[in-house]
Write an enzyme that holds these catalytic residues in place. Structure first.
Site, PDB file in Angstrom:
ATOM      1  N   ALA A 125       0.749  -1.107  -0.028  1.00 43.47           N
ATOM      2  CA  ALA A 125      -0.049   0.070  -0.044  1.00 43.47           C
ATOM      3  C   ALA A 125       0.884   1.195   0.038  1.00 43.47           C
ATOM      4  O   ALA A 125       0.665   2.305  -0.472  1.00 43.47           O
ATOM      5  CB  ALA A 125      -1.098   0.050   1.242  1.00 43.47           C
ATOM      6  N   CYS A 167       9.818  -5.793  -7.549  1.00 41.50           N
ATOM      7  CA  CYS A 167       9.456  -6.368  -8.527  1.00 41.50           C
ATOM      8  C   CYS A 167       9.826  -8.021  -8.677  1.00 41.50           C
ATOM      9  O   CYS A 167      10.686  -8.460  -7.822  1.00 41.50           O
ATOM     10  CB  CYS A 167      10.370  -5.778  -9.744  1.00 41.50           C
ATOM     11  SG  CYS A 167       9.868  -3.878  -9.857  1.00 41.50           S
ATOM     12  N   GLU A 206      11.942  -9.470 -10.766  1.00 36.82           N
ATOM     13  CA  GLU A 206      13.431  -9.416 -11.118  1.00 36.82           C
ATOM     14  C   GLU A 206      14.081  -9.415  -9.771  1.00 36.82           C
ATOM     15  O   GLU A 206      15.106 -10.236  -9.539  1.00 36.82           O
ATOM     16  CB  GLU A 206      13.661  -8.632 -11.966  1.00 36.82           C
ATOM     17  CG  GLU A 206      13.067  -8.616 -13.251  1.00 36.82           C
ATOM     18  CD  GLU A 206      11.767  -7.797 -13.425  1.00 36.82           C
ATOM     19  OE1 GLU A 206      10.991  -7.781 -12.725  1.00 36.82           O
ATOM     20  OE2 GLU A 206      11.501  -7.297 -14.685  1.00 36.82           O
TER      21      GLU A 206
END
Length: 149
Positions: free
Chosen positions: A62, A69, A71
């Protein structure tokens, strides 16, 4: 003594079976994405130089800057288990129109561990293209640049 990251280009390209395994693993990882805000699930599968695969998905928060991410999740998992030399990464999203591409922050994190690895960018149906980090992040800044100071 400083730990060496990345390394020279890998002379042996990945075989089709390895590429398909990375793509399948990234697709499986995408199932676990926690993305209630963007509804943009991403999965990644990272291949170490010694053949181990680490997967990751995006994890939102939030408080947006605290999300991570796919990756970077895969890289953090690998590094936390002692792996810092990588051969390839596959990244997949749910888009049928565009390939999954790493954001700028992920490109820089990938660069920390070398610039000569194979990167497979995939669409939801598994269609993929192959790039190198040099293709995605030309004129990059990496660990060796700090040795010039």
């Amino acid at each position: 003594m400083a730990q060496q990251h990345g390394g020279a280009p890998n002379p042996a390209a990945l075989g089709p079976e390895q590429v398909q395994l990375l793509l399948a693993t990234s697709k499986e990882a995408k199932r676990f994405a926690y993305c209630p805000y963007s509804n943009y699930p991403v999965g990644a599968a990272l291949l170490t130089s010694d053949g181990k695969i680490f997967s990751g998905c995006n994890i939102e928060n939030a408080c947006y800057p605290l999300g991570v991410c796919a990756e970077r999740t895969a890289i953090q998992k690998a590094v936390s288990e002692g792996h810092t030399k990588f051969r390839a990464i596959a990244i997949i999203c749910n888009s049928q129109e565009t390939f999954a591409v790493p954001c700028g922050a992920c490109r820089q994190v990938l660069r920390e561990f070398g610039k000569h690895w194979e990167i497979f960018l995939a669409k939801a149906d598994g269609t993929h293209i192959q790039k190198t980090l040099e293709d995605l992040l030309p004129f990059s800044f990496g660990p060796e640049d700090l040795k010039m100071v």
